[in-house]
Design an enzyme around this catalytic site. Sequence first.
Site, PDB file in Angstrom:
ATOM      1  N   HIS A  70     -21.339 -13.698   7.656  1.00  0.00           N
ATOM      2  CA  HIS A  70     -20.355 -13.446   8.722  1.00  0.00           C
ATOM      3  C   HIS A  70     -20.235 -11.959   9.056  1.00  0.00           C
ATOM      4  CE1 HIS A  70     -18.500 -17.529   8.971  1.00  0.00           C
ATOM      5  NE2 HIS A  70     -19.180 -17.636   7.851  1.00  0.00           N
ATOM      6  N   ASP A 103     -18.398  -4.414  13.052  1.00  0.00           N
ATOM      7  CA  ASP A 103     -17.799  -5.744  12.879  1.00  0.00           C
ATOM      8  C   ASP A 103     -18.882  -6.791  13.088  1.00  0.00           C
ATOM      9  OD1 ASP A 103     -15.739  -7.616  12.566  1.00  0.00           O
ATOM     10  OD2 ASP A 103     -14.394  -6.548  13.929  1.00  0.00           O
TER      11      ASP A 103
HETATM   12  C1  GDG Z   1     -14.997 -11.892   9.449  1.00  0.00           C
HETATM   13  C2  GDG Z   1     -15.903 -10.798  10.039  1.00  0.00           C
HETATM   14  C3  GDG Z   1     -16.311 -12.268  12.023  1.00  0.00           C
HETATM   15  C4  GDG Z   1      -5.357 -11.924  12.610  1.00  0.00           C
HETATM   16  N1  GDG Z   1      -4.071 -11.666  12.348  1.00  0.00           N
HETATM   17  C5  GDG Z   1      -3.475 -12.820  12.177  1.00  0.00           C
HETATM   18  C6  GDG Z   1      -4.419 -13.832  12.327  1.00  0.00           C
HETATM   19  N2  GDG Z   1      -5.560 -13.257  12.583  1.00  0.00           N
HETATM   20  C7  GDG Z   1      -6.799 -14.020  12.848  1.00  0.00           C
HETATM   21  C8  GDG Z   1      -7.331 -13.749  14.220  1.00  0.00           C
HETATM   22  C9  GDG Z   1      -8.807 -14.082  14.048  1.00  0.00           C
HETATM   23  C10 GDG Z   1      -9.051 -13.755  12.569  1.00  0.00           C
HETATM   24  O1  GDG Z   1      -7.802 -13.633  11.929  1.00  0.00           O
HETATM   25  C11 GDG Z   1      -9.762 -12.434  12.391  1.00  0.00           C
HETATM   26  O2  GDG Z   1     -11.117 -12.629  12.703  1.00  0.00           O
HETATM   27  P1  GDG Z   1     -12.074 -11.411  13.011  1.00  0.00           P
HETATM   28  O3  GDG Z   1     -13.357 -11.964  13.485  1.00  0.00           O
HETATM   29  O4  GDG Z   1     -11.423 -10.529  14.019  1.00  0.00           O
HETATM   30  O5  GDG Z   1     -12.215 -10.566  11.663  1.00  0.00           O
HETATM   31  P2  GDG Z   1     -12.452 -10.806  10.064  1.00  0.00           P
HETATM   32  O6  GDG Z   1     -11.240 -11.346   9.395  1.00  0.00           O
HETATM   33  O7  GDG Z   1     -12.890  -9.474   9.562  1.00  0.00           O
HETATM   34  O8  GDG Z   1     -13.649 -11.892   9.940  1.00  0.00           O
HETATM   35  C12 GDG Z   1     -15.878 -10.859  11.549  1.00  0.00           C
HETATM   36  C13 GDG Z   1     -15.515 -13.347  11.301  1.00  0.00           C
HETATM   37  O9  GDG Z   1     -15.572 -13.171   9.882  1.00  0.00           O
HETATM   38  C14 GDG Z   1     -16.057 -14.750  11.638  1.00  0.00           C
HETATM   39  O10 GDG Z   1     -17.408 -14.857  11.383  1.00  0.00           O
HETATM   40  O11 GDG Z   1     -16.058 -12.363  13.408  1.00  0.00           O
HETATM   41  O12 GDG Z   1     -16.743  -9.901  12.107  1.00  0.00           O
HETATM   42  O13 GDG Z   1     -15.491  -9.505   9.587  1.00  0.00           O
HETATM   43  O14 GDG Z   1      -9.060 -15.442  14.257  1.00  0.00           O
HETATM   44  O15 GDG Z   1      -6.646 -14.554  15.157  1.00  0.00           O
HETATM   45  N3  GDG Z   1      -4.159 -15.152  12.258  1.00  0.00           N
HETATM   46  C15 GDG Z   1      -2.864 -15.489  12.011  1.00  0.00           C
HETATM   47  N4  GDG Z   1      -1.871 -14.540  11.800  1.00  0.00           N
HETATM   48  C16 GDG Z   1      -2.133 -13.206  11.889  1.00  0.00           C
HETATM   49  O16 GDG Z   1      -1.243 -12.371  11.735  1.00  0.00           O
HETATM   50  N5  GDG Z   1      -2.555 -16.804  11.971  1.00  0.00           N
END
Ligand code: GDG
Length: 465
Positions: free
Chosen positions: A166, A374
């Site tokens: 990921h 990212d």
């Molecule tokens: C890894 C990789 C890749 C955020 N704050 C809250 C919350 N979130 C949710 C968002 C989003 C998720 O968390 C974050 O996803 P990201 O993709 O932005 O980042 P990572 O956590 O670093 O994820 C990344 C991912 O895996 C998938 O393959 O895209 O690059 O680093 O969905 O909405 N959700 C809730 N409360 C919050 O306060 N419920």
Amino acid sequence: MNSNTHRWKFVVAANRLPVRRLWQGQQAKWVPSPGGLVSALQPVMADNPDATWVGWSGVPGDAEMPFEVEGLQCHPLSISQGELQLFYEGFSNTTLWPLFHDAIYPPEYHRTWWDAYRSVNERYAKTVVELAAPGATVWIHDYHLLLMPGMLRKLRGDLRIGFFLHIPFPARELYIRMPWRSEIISGLLGADLVGLQTSLSADNCCRAISRITGIKTSGKTIHHSERTTRVGVFPIGIDADRVQNLIAEPTVQARAVEIRESLGSPSTVMLGVDRLDYTKGIEVRMRAFRELLAEGRLSPENCVLIQIAEPSRSQVTGYAAVRREVERLVGDVNGNFGVMGRPVVHYLHQSHPISELVAMYFMADVMLVTPLRDGMNLVAKEYVASRANNTGVLVLSEFAGAAQELRTAELINPHDIEGLKLAIESAVHRSKTDCTPAMKSMRRVVLTDTAQRWAERFLSQLETC
Ligand code: GDG
């Protein structure tokens, strides 16, 4: 069904189970975790009598018995408090995470962490050996389990094994700093299919494999010891239906209006939503915002920034420092540009329900996604999915995987503060005028290439390996 004797035809292995414990007073129950991975796999897993998920429950100590939540079969695996420090906080998040994110924070290499990483990966492999039916398909996820495909292959030659990373795969020159670089590549080569988020990561992965093994890769296919491993690009998507259903709810729309009013109805609301992580470039955008205010290019009367910083990995080195710096900058901006009862930055170091996030996406005119590196960045895609009226501007780092697909975003280099300031300034103006064609084009991508489609693409390619 007796889950002690049942053998499964499809097994997912990930660091965490797809569920979290919800406390209601003194009573706890398991509920599905929010997030892309669970929604991507739910259609494949839920109510499938042949599918199970192996992972850690989030509670250190002995594993609980297997259980089922909303049709998802869960097989917990034990991780002790000591292993949590060495395997999870140590090797996974202080060695691999920073190294694979271009070493933007210095990775640490410790043999005790490596030993724990190997032994936890072995436990996952042995657990799956016991659970998988002859010829079963096993899909392993992410950087916590890089050794597992190789370990599993040695024990069970009959399995079809897929692995998906990921996070980014770094450039070969960085990867070869890893003291256990050969062991990790052998681990990956246990898989029939290795999936990455972008073509850059896939190229980096192939180059590292050929540098370390001496095997010439032909395109994205690696022939080794009478077997073949394919490397492919599978950009992950979001559960677009879920976001669109939330947007359609009157309570979410009303909440969006309420939030804007509570901010004093400014003409522009900017938003950042991130885990509080040094890869996400939260400080970078805060500095750009401060300079724009100081130079009078943005007005504190008309412009407000909401920054959601979800608490994350607070025990891991580097995370307390990024929190201190972000909070110092927020204090600085509000101290200099806020007025009584009207801060310019609304900073929330808290988790929020997804409905609240979607209300914010729906309301925000400009979304700031400025990571230094990212794998994908699902927040960028969630914002686009929430813009049902085709308005809003996404300011997006070129170093997020999402930039490969969302070409009509306002693309920025987060290391170039003047460029970032120009992009934010132009986004604030553009959000009121001509942002519709760009948003429409991004929406086509996000609403089509969903998380479910991603899982289908990966699994159908794995079946042909
Ligand atoms: C890894 C990789 C890749 C955020 N704050 C809250 C919350 N979130 C949710 C968002 C989003 C998720 O968390 C974050 O996803 P990201 O993709 O932005 O980042 P990572 O956590 O670093 O994820 C990344 C991912 O895996 C998938 O393959 O895209 O690059 O680093 O969905 O909405 N959700 C809730 N409360 C919050 O306060 N419920």
